[in-house]
Enzyme design. Sequence first.
Site, PDB file in Angstrom:
ATOM      1  N   GLU A  95      -9.711  30.709  56.089  1.00 31.24           N
ATOM      2  CA  GLU A  95      -8.380  31.259  55.870  1.00 31.24           C
ATOM      3  C   GLU A  95      -8.345  32.015  54.544  1.00 31.24           C
ATOM      4  OE1 GLU A  95      -5.444  28.443  58.360  1.00 31.24           O
ATOM      5  OE2 GLU A  95      -5.966  27.664  56.397  1.00 31.24           O
ATOM      6  N   CYS A 108      -5.966  35.597  47.860  1.00 30.88           N
ATOM      7  CA  CYS A 108      -6.617  34.310  47.610  1.00 30.88           C
ATOM      8  C   CYS A 108      -7.692  34.137  48.674  1.00 30.88           C
ATOM      9  CB  CYS A 108      -5.574  33.198  47.695  1.00 30.88           C
ATOM     10  SG  CYS A 108      -6.275  31.548  47.522  1.00 30.88           S
ATOM     11  N   CYS A 115     -15.441  22.220  52.168  1.00 33.89           N
ATOM     12  CA  CYS A 115     -15.756  22.021  50.753  1.00 33.89           C
ATOM     13  C   CYS A 115     -16.380  20.641  50.582  1.00 33.89           C
ATOM     14  CB  CYS A 115     -14.467  22.106  49.919  1.00 33.89           C
ATOM     15  SG  CYS A 115     -14.746  22.021  48.130  1.00 33.89           S
ATOM     16  N   CYS A 119     -11.766  16.475  46.819  1.00 32.70           N
ATOM     17  CA  CYS A 119     -10.704  16.031  45.920  1.00 32.70           C
ATOM     18  C   CYS A 119      -9.669  15.269  46.754  1.00 32.70           C
ATOM     19  CB  CYS A 119     -10.077  17.223  45.205  1.00 32.70           C
ATOM     20  SG  CYS A 119     -11.277  18.075  44.153  1.00 32.70           S
ATOM     21  N   CYS A 122      -6.638  17.144  48.494  1.00 25.74           N
ATOM     22  CA  CYS A 122      -6.844  18.496  49.040  1.00 25.74           C
ATOM     23  C   CYS A 122      -7.239  18.418  50.512  1.00 25.74           C
ATOM     24  CB  CYS A 122      -7.931  19.201  48.238  1.00 25.74           C
ATOM     25  SG  CYS A 122      -8.313  20.845  48.872  1.00 25.74           S
ATOM     26  N   GLY A 164     -13.144  25.972  49.508  1.00 30.57           N
ATOM     27  CA  GLY A 164     -14.469  25.923  48.913  1.00 30.57           C
ATOM     28  C   GLY A 164     -14.484  25.891  47.400  1.00 30.57           C
ATOM     29  N   GLU A 165     -15.638  25.569  46.859  1.00 33.75           N
ATOM     30  CA  GLU A 165     -15.852  25.498  45.412  1.00 33.75           C
ATOM     31  C   GLU A 165     -16.790  26.647  45.024  1.00 33.75           C
ATOM     32  OE1 GLU A 165     -14.953  24.053  42.512  1.00 33.75           O
ATOM     33  OE2 GLU A 165     -16.576  25.260  41.720  1.00 33.75           O
ATOM     34  N   SER A 196     -11.698  29.774  40.155  1.00 28.12           N
ATOM     35  CA  SER A 196     -11.179  28.425  39.942  1.00 28.12           C
ATOM     36  C   SER A 196     -12.234  27.406  40.336  1.00 28.12           C
ATOM     37  CB  SER A 196      -9.913  28.239  40.780  1.00 28.12           C
ATOM     38  OG  SER A 196      -9.408  26.929  40.654  1.00 28.12           O
ATOM     39  N   SER A 219      -9.941  23.177  37.294  1.00 25.97           N
ATOM     40  CA  SER A 219      -9.090  22.174  37.942  1.00 25.97           C
ATOM     41  C   SER A 219      -9.293  20.847  37.241  1.00 25.97           C
ATOM     42  CB  SER A 219      -9.484  22.060  39.421  1.00 25.97           C
ATOM     43  OG  SER A 219      -9.076  23.225  40.095  1.00 25.97           O
ATOM     44  N   LEU A 220      -8.391  20.525  36.331  1.00 25.68           N
ATOM     45  CA  LEU A 220      -8.573  19.339  35.494  1.00 25.68           C
ATOM     46  C   LEU A 220      -7.973  18.089  36.149  1.00 25.68           C
ATOM     47  CD1 LEU A 220      -9.930  19.013  32.706  1.00 25.68           C
ATOM     48  CD2 LEU A 220      -7.644  18.935  31.733  1.00 25.68           C
ATOM     49  N   HIS A 221      -6.674  18.115  36.360  1.00 24.49           N
ATOM     50  CA  HIS A 221      -5.956  17.119  37.176  1.00 24.49           C
ATOM     51  C   HIS A 221      -5.881  15.705  36.613  1.00 24.49           C
ATOM     52  CE1 HIS A 221      -6.105  20.356  39.941  1.00 24.49           C
ATOM     53  NE2 HIS A 221      -7.223  20.066  40.546  1.00 24.49           N
ATOM     54  N   ASN A 295       1.390  19.851  46.767  1.00 24.25           N
ATOM     55  CA  ASN A 295       1.842  20.256  48.097  1.00 24.25           C
ATOM     56  C   ASN A 295       1.475  19.112  49.032  1.00 24.25           C
ATOM     57  OD1 ASN A 295       2.820  22.931  47.499  1.00 24.25           O
ATOM     58  ND2 ASN A 295       0.688  23.447  47.075  1.00 24.25           N
ATOM     59  N   CYS A 338      -1.549  25.968  47.963  1.00 21.10           N
ATOM     60  CA  CYS A 338      -2.762  25.364  47.412  1.00 21.10           C
ATOM     61  C   CYS A 338      -3.097  24.073  48.129  1.00 21.10           C
ATOM     62  CB  CYS A 338      -2.554  25.009  45.948  1.00 21.10           C
ATOM     63  SG  CYS A 338      -2.192  26.400  44.934  1.00 21.10           S
TER      64      CYS A 338
HETATM   65  N1  SAH Z   1     -12.551  24.441  44.440  1.00 21.08           N
HETATM   66  C1  SAH Z   1     -11.802  25.209  43.490  1.00 21.08           C
HETATM   67  C2  SAH Z   1     -10.865  26.232  44.085  1.00 21.08           C
HETATM   68  C3  SAH Z   1      -9.992  25.834  45.265  1.00 21.08           C
HETATM   69  S1  SAH Z   1      -8.472  25.045  45.132  1.00 21.08           S
HETATM   70  C4  SAH Z   1     -11.039  24.287  42.573  1.00 21.08           C
HETATM   71  O1  SAH Z   1     -10.970  23.111  42.861  1.00 21.08           O
HETATM   72  O2  SAH Z   1     -10.548  24.744  41.550  1.00 21.08           O
HETATM   73  C5  SAH Z   1      -7.346  25.836  44.093  1.00 21.08           C
HETATM   74  C6  SAH Z   1      -6.426  24.826  43.400  1.00 21.08           C
HETATM   75  O3  SAH Z   1      -5.538  24.142  44.323  1.00 21.08           O
HETATM   76  C7  SAH Z   1      -7.214  23.731  42.698  1.00 21.08           C
HETATM   77  O4  SAH Z   1      -6.720  23.533  41.407  1.00 21.08           O
HETATM   78  C8  SAH Z   1      -6.935  22.530  43.576  1.00 21.08           C
HETATM   79  O5  SAH Z   1      -7.120  21.320  42.918  1.00 21.08           O
HETATM   80  C9  SAH Z   1      -5.496  22.776  43.989  1.00 21.08           C
HETATM   81  N2  SAH Z   1      -5.048  21.931  45.090  1.00 21.08           N
HETATM   82  C10 SAH Z   1      -5.810  21.333  46.031  1.00 21.08           C
HETATM   83  N3  SAH Z   1      -5.056  20.608  46.864  1.00 21.08           N
HETATM   84  C11 SAH Z   1      -3.782  20.744  46.448  1.00 21.08           C
HETATM   85  C12 SAH Z   1      -2.531  20.241  46.915  1.00 21.08           C
HETATM   86  N4  SAH Z   1      -2.442  19.478  47.995  1.00 21.08           N
HETATM   87  N5  SAH Z   1      -1.419  20.588  46.242  1.00 21.08           N
HETATM   88  C13 SAH Z   1      -1.490  21.394  45.165  1.00 21.08           C
HETATM   89  N6  SAH Z   1      -2.637  21.916  44.694  1.00 21.08           N
HETATM   90  C14 SAH Z   1      -3.770  21.584  45.313  1.00 21.08           C
END
Ligand code: SAH
Length: 362
Positions: A95, A108, A115, A119, A122, A164-165, A196, A219-221, A295, A338
Amino acid sequence: MSDTARIDAAGLEVAELETVFERLGVARFHARQLYRWIWRRGVDDFEAMSDLSRDLRVRLADALEVVSPRVVHRDMSTDGTVKLLLELSDGRCIESVHIPDTPAQTFCVSTQVGCAMRCAFCLTGKMGMVRNLNAGEIAGQVRVLARELGLLDVAFNIVLMGMGEPLHNYDETMKALRLLADPNGMAVPARRVTLSTVGVLPALARLATEPYMPNLAVSLHATTEDVRDALVPVNRKYGLADLIEACKRFPVKRRDRITFEYVLLDGVNDTPQDARRLVRLLADIRAKVNLIPLNEAPSIPFARPSDARVDAFARILAAKGLRVSVRKSRGRDIRAACGQLIVEGTRPSPAQRLADQLGARG
Ligand code: SAH
């Protein structure tokens, strides 16, 4: 069929295309012409390349093909976001998303089918890793989006934030960026591209040496090793402390900053203590923080915090002088936001394909 023996011209940089042309006994300068047709005008049918002689068109069509992801489905959100379901030549699907008026146009795109990072919040991670995209497939998404949306002549941003990463598919991702950057084609400057990543450290070190340097989003989180271990499993290999050190070393241009993405999960990583720890972690980095309220999806075991909680978190960062923005969720109604990109049963049935083809013609 001889089809399989043809070379994908849309996966080759200009210099590679020139080599192929030489081997075919065709003058090198025609390679640039072909590149322009593919990447500037979005044409993939040799017949339509009117400034090439008929004889040359036939010869090229014999040896080469222009492979483009095929649009299987198109969704449009009430906010104008468009999501394309694209089929690759092996039947796998990905997508790609167009987000209008951010204020710029943003595409995007995906770098892998599925992937491997998994995470915890995700949806793409739930697919697991299916395969890497090649450079032509990564860049091809931009070409197809721009063509489908009539934006070939417009300046746009590209974010590698789809499925994907990107740093887990390093070489093809970087080659895709070169395909998009070539002045004979779309000429997308590096400052319009954002990569990213969860922080695959060896690849991040390589990225730091690239001549074509996209903007970096990390992507720190989480603000502790334990919480990040749980949310971003790759943290067990490349931990938070080392990631922060790598970011300190990362060569950001004078006016630029590294973006730190931070998905806010209710009660998990969104406390005032987290906010204060985040401030300390980023103290020596030219940083900006992009907060992403989760999300939600039924299979994701976390909740989105209230707006008041998001706001309180953001205020703590801002009060300490950190640049902070809250990502507005776009395209949630079509599952284009996202973390919502997932392709179930990525191999369409033959019946479905036939129906699609008939639909497309009718
Ligand atoms: N693999 C890369 C790029 C893809 S995701 C990365 O992890 O950065 C792009 C962003 O969306 C990342 O910061 C990811 O953590 C975030 N993301 C993933 N799932 C999400 C969700 N359910 N709600 C909000 N952001 C999310």
